[in-house]
Design a protein around this motif. Structure first.
Motif, short mmCIF file in Angstrom:
data_model
loop_
_atom_site.label_atom_id
_atom_site.label_comp_id
_atom_site.label_asym_id
_atom_site.label_seq_id
_atom_site.Cartn_x
_atom_site.Cartn_y
_atom_site.Cartn_z
N TRP A 21 0.84 -0.92 -0.11
CA TRP A 21 -0.28 -0.50 -0.55
C TRP A 21 0.83 1.25 0.17
CZ3 TRP A 21 -4.70 -2.17 -0.63
CH2 TRP A 21 -5.25 -3.32 -0.02
N ASP A 22 0.09 2.18 -1.37
CA ASP A 22 0.78 3.71 -0.49
C ASP A 22 1.55 4.06 0.93
OD1 ASP A 22 1.23 3.58 -3.33
OD2 ASP A 22 -0.48 4.92 -3.87
N ALA A 23 2.17 4.89 1.31
CA ALA A 23 2.43 4.88 2.26
C ALA A 23 1.01 6.51 2.47
CB ALA A 23 3.81 6.87 3.07
N HIS A 24 0.56 6.53 4.00
CA HIS A 24 -0.74 7.73 4.22
C HIS A 24 -0.36 7.94 5.20
CE1 HIS A 24 -4.32 9.26 4.23
NE2 HIS A 24 -4.95 8.25 5.96
N LYS A 25 -0.63 9.24 5.63
CA LYS A 25 -0.86 10.26 6.91
C LYS A 25 -2.53 10.92 7.31
CE LYS A 25 2.07 12.36 10.03
NZ LYS A 25 2.52 11.63 11.27
N ALA A 26 -2.82 10.38 8.18
CA ALA A 26 -4.14 11.05 8.41
C ALA A 26 -4.24 11.94 9.01
CB ALA A 26 -4.55 9.63 9.38
N ASN A 27 -5.05 13.27 8.90
CA ASN A 27 -4.91 14.12 8.84
C ASN A 27 -4.90 14.40 11.00
OD1 ASN A 27 -5.33 15.00 6.56
ND2 ASN A 27 -7.83 15.26 6.78
N ARG A 28 -5.45 13.36 11.68
CA ARG A 28 -5.88 13.60 12.82
C ARG A 28 -5.85 12.28 13.56
NH1 ARG A 28 -5.13 18.69 14.36
NH2 ARG A 28 -5.23 17.79 16.32
N LEU A 29 -5.19 12.53 14.94
CA LEU A 29 -5.03 10.93 16.11
C LEU A 29 -5.90 11.48 17.36
CD1 LEU A 29 -4.24 8.59 16.37
CD2 LEU A 29 -1.94 9.05 17.12
N TYR A 30 -6.40 10.91 17.21
CA TYR A 30 -7.56 10.96 19.12
C TYR A 30 -7.99 9.88 19.65
CZ TYR A 30 -10.05 14.89 15.90
OH TYR A 30 -9.64 15.89 14.61
N PHE A 31 -7.69 10.65 20.99
CA PHE A 31 -7.82 9.02 21.60
C PHE A 31 -9.25 9.26 22.62
CE2 PHE A 31 -3.17 11.07 21.06
CZ PHE A 31 -2.72 9.07 21.01
#
Length: 236
Positions: free
Chosen positions: A140-150
């Motif tokens: 799969w291509d690299a991917h940077k999500a916009n946000r990380l929440y908990f």
């Protein structure tokens, strides 16, 4: 290799973790037409009650009630979740496969060690999935999500923000009630913290979060980085 982008990808250590912490939010966004995917890192094979097959069927029903588009279960070991390269790569591959805009994981401070471990694994995977030369099993291509929440599972923590879930509290409760093997004492089962009014405690926490924000029910979240407010700071 391409796949459809999703709006929300939520990780949990065990099936029912995501429902406890953010079932209302998942249902709200799914009802608004957003694509939501759940990923459980383990099969919860060491749970005191129920079987792996029970939990898988319950998880399927719970996800359907919430409007979740797809639910996956990885094969990492229950009570064997640690910050290993194997675990990070497995989570990073899921991120690359679904290319989410936002990722959710348990809050690291939790009485169950697997929940904290899941949080740490996802934090590392969130970063590594965006590195082009980082290798995962799937091409799969690299991917940077916009946000990380908990989200919170056990306990109560001061949130960085809340989501109004008043219209979806009953849906959330139904998704939790789908896990009869976990929340209901039956023949052959044993008493655990989950069978002693746990759903009621979750409802009480969501009600308290709602009171803090002027709503009937709300779910609280913590962020990995500050939120940028670009419009109205005053509110309605």
């Amino acid at each position: 290799m391409k796949t459809n982008d999703v709006d929300i990808l939520a990780f949990g250590a065990h099936a029912d973790d995501i429902e406890i912490g953010m079932g209302g939010t998942a249902a709200k966004y799914a009802a608004a037409g957003k694509t939501v995917v759940f990923c459980d890192l383990t099969k919860a094979e060491l749970s005191s009650n129920g079987t792996v097959a029970d939990r898988a069927e319950e998880a399927k029903r719970a996800a359907a009630l919430l409007g979740v588009q797809k639910r996956l279960t990885l094969d990492l070991p229950d009570r064997g979740l640690f910050l290993t390269e194997e675990a990070i790569r497995a989570a990073a591959e899921i991120i690359r496969r679904f290319k989410p805009k936002a990722i959710f994981a348990p809050y690291e401070k939790d009485r169950h060690p697997d929940h904290g471990a899941c949080s740490r694994i996802v934090q590392e995977a969130f970063f590594s999935a965006g590195i082009r030369k980082y290798e995962t099993a799937g091409q799969w291509d690299a991917h940077k999500a916009n946000r990380l929440y908990f989200y919170m599972i056990n306990g109560f923590h001061h949130p960085d923000f809340c989501v109004d879930t008043g219209e979806f509290m009953e849906t959330k409760k139904k998704s939790l009630q789908a896990y009869r093997s976990q929340f209901v004492i039956s023949e052959g089962s044993v008493a655990t913290p989950l069978t002693s009014g746990y759903i009621e405690a979750v409802e009480a926490r969501d009600r308290l979060m709602g009171k803090e924000t002027g709503k009937t029910f709300a779910e609280g979240f913590l962020t990995s980085s500050p939120l940028l407010i670009e419009q109205d700071l005053i509110g309605d």
